[in-house]
Design an enzyme around this catalytic site. Structure first.
Site, PDB file in Angstrom:
ATOM      1  N   LYS A  13       0.832  -1.216   0.000  1.00  0.00           N
ATOM      2  CA  LYS A  13       0.000   0.000   0.000  1.00  0.00           C
ATOM      3  C   LYS A  13       0.868   1.268   0.000  1.00  0.00           C
ATOM      4  CE  LYS A  13      -1.954  -1.133   3.949  1.00  0.00           C
ATOM      5  NZ  LYS A  13      -1.299  -2.433   4.226  1.00  0.00           N
ATOM      6  N   ARG A  88      -9.944   0.689   8.400  1.00  0.00           N
ATOM      7  CA  ARG A  88      -9.444  -0.637   8.730  1.00  0.00           C
ATOM      8  C   ARG A  88     -10.456  -1.432   9.528  1.00  0.00           C
ATOM      9  NH1 ARG A  88      -3.557   0.380   8.757  1.00  0.00           N
ATOM     10  NH2 ARG A  88      -2.586  -1.593   9.164  1.00  0.00           N
ATOM     11  N   ARG A 127      11.892  -5.262   5.001  1.00  0.00           N
ATOM     12  CA  ARG A 127      11.611  -3.828   4.755  1.00  0.00           C
ATOM     13  C   ARG A 127      12.540  -2.925   5.567  1.00  0.00           C
ATOM     14  NH1 ARG A 127       5.668  -1.645   5.482  1.00  0.00           N
ATOM     15  NH2 ARG A 127       5.870  -2.617   7.527  1.00  0.00           N
ATOM     16  N   ARG A 160      11.189  -1.002  11.057  1.00  0.00           N
ATOM     17  CA  ARG A 160      10.061  -0.663  11.922  1.00  0.00           C
ATOM     18  C   ARG A 160       9.970  -1.648  13.081  1.00  0.00           C
ATOM     19  NH1 ARG A 160       4.857   0.436   8.161  1.00  0.00           N
ATOM     20  NH2 ARG A 160       3.882  -0.832   9.787  1.00  0.00           N
ATOM     21  N   ARG A 171      -0.407  -8.736  13.590  1.00  0.00           N
ATOM     22  CA  ARG A 171      -1.005  -7.766  12.651  1.00  0.00           C
ATOM     23  C   ARG A 171      -1.827  -8.487  11.601  1.00  0.00           C
ATOM     24  NH1 ARG A 171       4.276  -5.037  10.751  1.00  0.00           N
ATOM     25  NH2 ARG A 171       2.977  -3.973   9.234  1.00  0.00           N
TER      26      ARG A 171
HETATM   27  P1  AP5 Z   1       4.862  -1.587   1.917  1.00  0.00           P
HETATM   28  O1  AP5 Z   1       4.503  -0.793   0.714  1.00  0.00           O
HETATM   29  O2  AP5 Z   1       5.620  -0.895   2.986  1.00  0.00           O
HETATM   30  O3  AP5 Z   1       3.565  -2.350   2.472  1.00  0.00           O
HETATM   31  P2  AP5 Z   1       2.268  -1.795   3.186  1.00  0.00           P
HETATM   32  O4  AP5 Z   1       1.096  -2.436   2.537  1.00  0.00           O
HETATM   33  O5  AP5 Z   1       2.288  -0.307   3.279  1.00  0.00           O
HETATM   34  O6  AP5 Z   1       2.464  -2.476   4.611  1.00  0.00           O
HETATM   35  P3  AP5 Z   1       2.416  -1.864   6.070  1.00  0.00           P
HETATM   36  O7  AP5 Z   1       3.195  -2.813   6.950  1.00  0.00           O
HETATM   37  O8  AP5 Z   1       2.825  -0.432   6.097  1.00  0.00           O
HETATM   38  O9  AP5 Z   1       0.920  -1.994   6.375  1.00  0.00           O
HETATM   39  P4  AP5 Z   1       0.255  -1.968   7.708  1.00  0.00           P
HETATM   40  O10 AP5 Z   1      -1.124  -1.824   7.244  1.00  0.00           O
HETATM   41  O11 AP5 Z   1       0.506  -3.119   8.589  1.00  0.00           O
HETATM   42  O12 AP5 Z   1       0.982  -0.748   8.501  1.00  0.00           O
HETATM   43  P5  AP5 Z   1       0.557   0.760   8.763  1.00  0.00           P
HETATM   44  O13 AP5 Z   1       1.750   1.597   8.794  1.00  0.00           O
HETATM   45  O14 AP5 Z   1      -0.573   1.135   7.895  1.00  0.00           O
HETATM   46  O15 AP5 Z   1       5.703  -2.864   1.409  1.00  0.00           O
HETATM   47  C1  AP5 Z   1       6.247  -3.806   2.330  1.00  0.00           C
HETATM   48  C2  AP5 Z   1       7.656  -4.248   1.877  1.00  0.00           C
HETATM   49  O16 AP5 Z   1       7.541  -4.998   0.673  1.00  0.00           O
HETATM   50  C3  AP5 Z   1       8.604  -3.088   1.569  1.00  0.00           C
HETATM   51  O17 AP5 Z   1       9.895  -3.438   1.962  1.00  0.00           O
HETATM   52  C4  AP5 Z   1       8.533  -2.934   0.031  1.00  0.00           C
HETATM   53  O18 AP5 Z   1       9.733  -2.427  -0.520  1.00  0.00           O
HETATM   54  C5  AP5 Z   1       8.256  -4.363  -0.399  1.00  0.00           C
HETATM   55  N1  AP5 Z   1       7.374  -4.443  -1.586  1.00  0.00           N
HETATM   56  C6  AP5 Z   1       6.247  -3.705  -1.821  1.00  0.00           C
HETATM   57  N2  AP5 Z   1       5.683  -4.082  -3.000  1.00  0.00           N
HETATM   58  C7  AP5 Z   1       6.462  -5.097  -3.489  1.00  0.00           C
HETATM   59  C8  AP5 Z   1       6.398  -5.912  -4.662  1.00  0.00           C
HETATM   60  N3  AP5 Z   1       5.409  -5.765  -5.571  1.00  0.00           N
HETATM   61  N4  AP5 Z   1       7.357  -6.844  -4.830  1.00  0.00           N
HETATM   62  C9  AP5 Z   1       8.362  -7.000  -3.920  1.00  0.00           C
HETATM   63  N5  AP5 Z   1       8.477  -6.265  -2.793  1.00  0.00           N
HETATM   64  C10 AP5 Z   1       7.538  -5.317  -2.582  1.00  0.00           C
HETATM   65  O19 AP5 Z   1      -0.018   0.640  10.258  1.00  0.00           O
HETATM   66  C11 AP5 Z   1       0.846   0.359  11.339  1.00  0.00           C
HETATM   67  C12 AP5 Z   1       0.041   0.254  12.625  1.00  0.00           C
HETATM   68  O20 AP5 Z   1      -0.594   1.512  12.905  1.00  0.00           O
HETATM   69  C13 AP5 Z   1      -1.115  -0.759  12.630  1.00  0.00           C
HETATM   70  O21 AP5 Z   1      -0.666  -2.063  12.953  1.00  0.00           O
HETATM   71  C14 AP5 Z   1      -2.033  -0.163  13.706  1.00  0.00           C
HETATM   72  O22 AP5 Z   1      -1.550  -0.439  15.003  1.00  0.00           O
HETATM   73  C15 AP5 Z   1      -1.888   1.335  13.466  1.00  0.00           C
HETATM   74  N6  AP5 Z   1      -2.895   1.833  12.511  1.00  0.00           N
HETATM   75  C16 AP5 Z   1      -2.677   2.376  11.283  1.00  0.00           C
HETATM   76  N7  AP5 Z   1      -3.827   2.705  10.678  1.00  0.00           N
HETATM   77  C17 AP5 Z   1      -4.819   2.379  11.543  1.00  0.00           C
HETATM   78  C18 AP5 Z   1      -6.234   2.453  11.494  1.00  0.00           C
HETATM   79  N8  AP5 Z   1      -6.879   2.921  10.409  1.00  0.00           N
HETATM   80  N9  AP5 Z   1      -6.943   2.002  12.570  1.00  0.00           N
HETATM   81  C19 AP5 Z   1      -6.323   1.525  13.656  1.00  0.00           C
HETATM   82  N10 AP5 Z   1      -4.981   1.403  13.763  1.00  0.00           N
HETATM   83  C20 AP5 Z   1      -4.229   1.820  12.722  1.00  0.00           C
HETATM   84 MG    MG Z   2       2.530   1.107   4.835  1.00  0.00          MG
END
Ligand code: AP5
Ligand code: MG
Length: 216
Positions: A13, A88, A127, A160, A171
């Protein structure tokens, strides 16, 4: 365009949103980034979010919804936005609809990036992110030009805290339990588009642009 990017942790994402925001000229709003930024600055919001994030749990809806409501009211969102990691839960989605309805608006499109669970641990454990600008890398799939340093600002890359294997599992459980029901919610509204996130970063980007009708 008002866009939501959905998908499991590690689906890509953030990576895709960083590229799409240049294409669509709208801000990228990642609730995870906002929370991490607040943790870094030691704010009250950061203190509230930290204990949930460190465990791999969702931050409570009453904290998250108000945060997004205020963010999308800002001037830079008048032409649209890309929401990454929000909504979410069904409650967050219902509230987002209600907030937008107040100004006669709605989400135009929800893009769901699909990736099987078994690929997620490898994606997330490799990552690295720039501690200054937040650009995302992967040790094997998308490494920086210089080892451990960001291509854009030459600052150091960090891992992270929630990318440890036990936290990744938590998660993922929470994603299946609380976030996956949103797929049905948006399908019923007729605005869901699904894309295979297992291909390359560039290949996935091309598919997303095609679905959005953005010209190359
Ligand atoms: P990346 O693009 O970083 O993946 P992502 O989908 O953004 O994954 P996240 O871990 O950021 O998602 P998340 O939803 O768990 O975390 P968030 O920060 O939103 O890609 C991942 C890796 O793969 C990278 O190294 C990249 O280079 C590689 N990659 C990408 N595409 C690729 C491809 N096609 N091929 C190969 N490699 C690839 O949330 C964190 C925390 O915040 C949550 O756990 C929660 O506690 C809180 N939080 C956030 N939003 C909310 C909400 N709305 N409600 C409640 N709590 C929330
Ligand atoms: Mg992300």
């Amino acid at each position: 365009m008002k866009l939501v990017l959905m998908g499991a942790p590690g689906a890509g994402k953030g990576t895709q949103a960083q590229m799409l925001k240049e294409e669509l000229k709208v801000p990228h709003i990642s609730t995870g980034e906002i929370f991490r930024d607040n943790i870094k600055k030691g704010t009250e919001l950061g203190k509230k979010a930290k204990e949930f994030m460190d465990r791999g749990d969702l931050v409570p809806d009453n904290v998250t919804i108000g945060l997004v409501e205020n963010r999308i009211k800002e001037d830079d969102c008048s032409a649209g936005f890309i929401l990454d990691g929000f909504p979410r839960t069904v409650k967050q989605a219902e509230n987002l609809d209600r907030i937008l309805e107040k100004s006669g608006d709605r989400i135009d499109c929800v893009l769901n990036i699909e990736i099987p669970d078994e690929k997620i641990v490898k994606r997330l454990s490799g990552r690295r992110v720039c501690k200054h600008c937040g650009k995302t890398y992967h040790m094997s799939y998308s490494p920086p030009e210089k080892d451990g340093l960001c291509d854009l600002c030459d600052d150091g890359l960090i891992q992270r805290k929630d990318d440890r294997v036990e936290t990744i599992r938590e998660r993922l459980n929470n994603y299946h339990r609380q976030t996956k029901p949103l797929i049905g919610y948006y399908r019923e509204m007729g605005i869901l588009k699904e894309v295979d996130g297992q291909g390359s970063i560039e290949g996935t980007f091309e598919s997303l642009k095609k679905m959005l009708g953005v010209n190359e």
